[in-house]
Motif scaffolding. Structure first.
Motif, short mmCIF file in Angstrom:
data_model
loop_
_atom_site.label_atom_id
_atom_site.label_comp_id
_atom_site.label_asym_id
_atom_site.label_seq_id
_atom_site.Cartn_x
_atom_site.Cartn_y
_atom_site.Cartn_z
N UNK A 160 0.83 -1.19 0.00
CA UNK A 160 0.00 0.00 0.00
C UNK A 160 0.87 1.24 0.00
N UNK A 161 0.42 2.27 -0.72
CA UNK A 161 1.14 3.54 -0.78
C UNK A 161 0.38 4.59 0.03
N UNK A 162 1.09 5.33 0.87
CA UNK A 162 0.48 6.36 1.70
C UNK A 162 0.81 7.75 1.17
N UNK A 163 0.11 8.77 1.66
CA UNK A 163 0.23 10.11 1.10
C UNK A 163 1.56 10.78 1.43
N UNK A 164 2.36 10.19 2.31
CA UNK A 164 3.67 10.75 2.62
C UNK A 164 4.76 10.24 1.68
N UNK A 165 4.37 9.49 0.66
CA UNK A 165 5.33 9.03 -0.33
C UNK A 165 5.93 7.68 -0.05
N UNK A 166 5.41 6.94 0.91
CA UNK A 166 5.97 5.64 1.24
C UNK A 166 5.14 4.50 0.66
N UNK A 167 5.84 3.44 0.29
CA UNK A 167 5.20 2.17 -0.04
C UNK A 167 5.58 1.18 1.06
N UNK A 168 4.56 0.53 1.63
CA UNK A 168 4.79 -0.40 2.74
C UNK A 168 4.29 -1.78 2.35
N UNK A 169 5.11 -2.79 2.66
CA UNK A 169 4.74 -4.19 2.46
C UNK A 169 4.45 -4.84 3.80
N UNK A 170 3.30 -5.51 3.92
CA UNK A 170 2.89 -6.17 5.15
C UNK A 170 2.65 -7.65 4.87
N UNK A 171 2.96 -8.49 5.86
CA UNK A 171 2.69 -9.91 5.73
C UNK A 171 1.18 -10.14 5.79
N UNK A 172 0.66 -10.93 4.87
CA UNK A 172 -0.78 -11.11 4.80
C UNK A 172 -1.36 -11.88 5.98
N UNK A 173 -0.61 -12.78 6.56
CA UNK A 173 -1.17 -13.59 7.63
C UNK A 173 -1.19 -12.88 8.97
N UNK A 174 -0.28 -11.91 9.20
CA UNK A 174 -0.19 -11.26 10.51
C UNK A 174 -0.32 -9.74 10.46
N UNK A 175 -0.05 -9.12 9.31
CA UNK A 175 -0.01 -7.66 9.23
C UNK A 175 1.32 -7.06 9.63
N UNK A 176 2.30 -7.90 9.94
CA UNK A 176 3.62 -7.39 10.32
C UNK A 176 4.31 -6.75 9.11
N UNK A 177 5.05 -5.67 9.36
CA UNK A 177 5.73 -4.97 8.27
C UNK A 177 6.92 -5.79 7.79
N UNK A 178 6.99 -5.95 6.46
CA UNK A 178 8.12 -6.64 5.84
C UNK A 178 9.18 -5.64 5.40
N UNK A 179 8.76 -4.53 4.77
CA UNK A 179 9.67 -3.46 4.41
C UNK A 179 8.89 -2.20 4.11
N UNK A 180 9.59 -1.07 4.05
CA UNK A 180 8.98 0.21 3.72
C UNK A 180 9.97 1.02 2.91
N UNK A 181 9.48 1.59 1.81
CA UNK A 181 10.34 2.41 0.95
C UNK A 181 9.79 3.83 0.93
N UNK A 182 10.66 4.81 1.16
CA UNK A 182 10.25 6.21 1.18
C UNK A 182 10.96 6.97 0.08
N UNK A 183 10.19 7.71 -0.71
CA UNK A 183 10.74 8.57 -1.75
C UNK A 183 10.62 10.02 -1.31
N UNK A 184 11.49 10.87 -1.82
CA UNK A 184 11.41 12.29 -1.51
C UNK A 184 10.14 12.90 -2.06
N UNK A 185 9.57 13.87 -1.32
CA UNK A 185 8.32 14.51 -1.72
C UNK A 185 8.57 15.97 -2.04
N UNK A 186 7.90 16.52 -3.06
CA UNK A 186 8.02 17.95 -3.35
C UNK A 186 7.32 18.78 -2.28
#
Length: 400
Positions: free
Chosen positions: A149-175
């Motif tokens: 899922x992508x959030x309005x702060x410019x991050x894409x977050x990956x979550x494990x489907x069985x638990x909802x635990x975060x697998x990774x998060x990528x943040x890009x610079x925002x204007x």
């Protein structure tokens, strides 16, 4: 005498302004739509608080013979596609922002407080809640193991489907300034592909969350921050081989999964491309609709008769393109030449008296802040076209 002349002058000015306003309204007379598309409403139900005047697109999801839809008040509803009968309803007790998506037996819904909720498709029972870096205004996407899922702060977050635990998060610079919107990531075998407010289309490694390539669709240009907006707000789409994406104040492009640009053409938009009949269709930011050849990017036709009507994203249904507008109409356009072939109005019953010799839309004048337009993306199904109005009505339309 002087005051009398002053009053007469003021009255003439007021009348002229009123006439100008009437002329402005009449300028929006609907173009002819007496073609072969004959839309009918199969069923129609109210889900509660629709998108309304808030700028949200609460897209529904269809899994076989079941529709899953949400309202801004926090309710998730499962509906039988053929009949419109409610199967179950779940109240999440928080406002919903980003529509609903599904994978296998799970539904994913994002809440206003920056939370992603996983529900069972069987009865809406909650499986887990996960905190996000910020709020998400677009649907999540999922594969067999993870949800992205992508959030309005410019991050894409990956979550494990069985638990909802975060697998990774990528943040890009925002204007400094951006359009408040994001798209749903496109998931391939190896990549998570999404657009950013920087005007870039970025491909992330699905396992590690690190960038593999990026393509620039828009270059910030202009004196003000408004002129320099180049957001990629729509979702990238794919025909299985080629990825298509577009940016505001930018271009529409076809890109290989290796990150090689196949073609680029002018096409400023807030929406996602639509693919059908070997063409790419796009609602441009001036409410014209452009058709491009899928393989070469050559422009096939341009529909301009609906400009200024606040159009949403086009959706392919049969041999037509369906597009909703801010007055509650759904227009059906030929995919071959862009001609308007049919139209239907989807509004609640009139709130006011009928005005003689006035357009039909006059009977539904906006009242108490209500919005009867159509902003959410429509869905083509085996039973017909699903349309979700800003007033909270979900309707199934069939074409005769």
């Amino acid at each position: 005498m002087h005051s009398r002349h002053w009053f007469k002058s003021l009255l003439i000015t007021a009348c002229a302004a009123a006439l100008a306003a009437c002329a402005s309204t009449n300028d929006r007379v609907l173009p002819d739509a007496s073609g072969e598309a004959k839309p009918d409403v199969v069923w129609r139900i109210n889900l509660g608080e629709g998108p309304g005047v808030t700028y949200t697109r609460l897209k529904a999801a269809v899994d076989g013979d079941t529709v899953y839809a949400v309202d801004t008040g926090g309710t998730v509803t499962a509906v039988e596609l053929a009949s419109g009968d409610r199967l179950w309803t779940k109240d999440l007790e928080q406002p919903i922002l980003g529509g609903v998506s599904f994978k296998d037996d799970q539904l994913f819904v994002s809440l206003r407080e920056g939370t992603l909720v996983a529900l069972s498709t069987d009865d809406g029972s909650e499986q887990w809640r996960a905190m996000l870096p910020s709020e998400a205004v677009a649907q999540a996407a999922a594969d067999e193991q993870r949800v992205f899922i992508q959030t309005v702060d410019g991050r894409v977050t990956a979550l494990e489907r069985d638990t909802g635990a975060q697998a990774w998060s990528y943040e890009a610079g925002m204007p400094v300034l951006s359009v408040r919107g994001t798209g749903t990531p496109l998931i391939t075998d190896r990549l998570v592909i999404t657009g950013y407010a920087t005007g870039k289309l970025v491909a992330l490694d699905k396992v590690l969350g690190i960038p593999r390539w990026d393509i620039r669709l828009g270059v910030p240009d202009g004196r003000s921050e408004l002129e320099r907006l180049v957001d990629v707000d729509g979702s990238p789409v794919s025909d299985g081989r080629i990825i298509f994406a577009a940016a505001y104040h930018g271009k529409v492009a076809a890109v290989s999964e290796m990150g090689e640009t196949i073609w680029q053409e002018e096409g400023s938009t807030y929406t996602s491309p639509e693919l059908a009949l070997g063409s790419v269709y796009l609602t441009l930011d001036d409410d014209s609709i452009q058709a491009y050849d899928m393989m070469t990017g050559a422009k096939a036709w341009l529909q301009t008769e609906l400009m200024g009507r606040g159009l949403g994203q086009v959706t392919a249904t049969g041999t037509y393109l369906a597009v909703g507008d801010e007055e509650g109409y759904v227009h059906f356009i030929s995919q071959v030449d862009g001609g308007i072939e049919g139209r239907i109005m989807l509004r609640p019953r009139p709130l006011h008296i009928n005005y003689p010799h006035q357009p039909e839309a006059t009977n539904w004048r906006l009242s108490r802040g209500r919005d009867f337009g159509i902003r959410s993306n429509m869905l083509d199904t085996d039973e017909g076209l699903l349309v979700y109005t800003n007033a909270g009505d979900l309707a199934l339309i069939e074409l005769r």
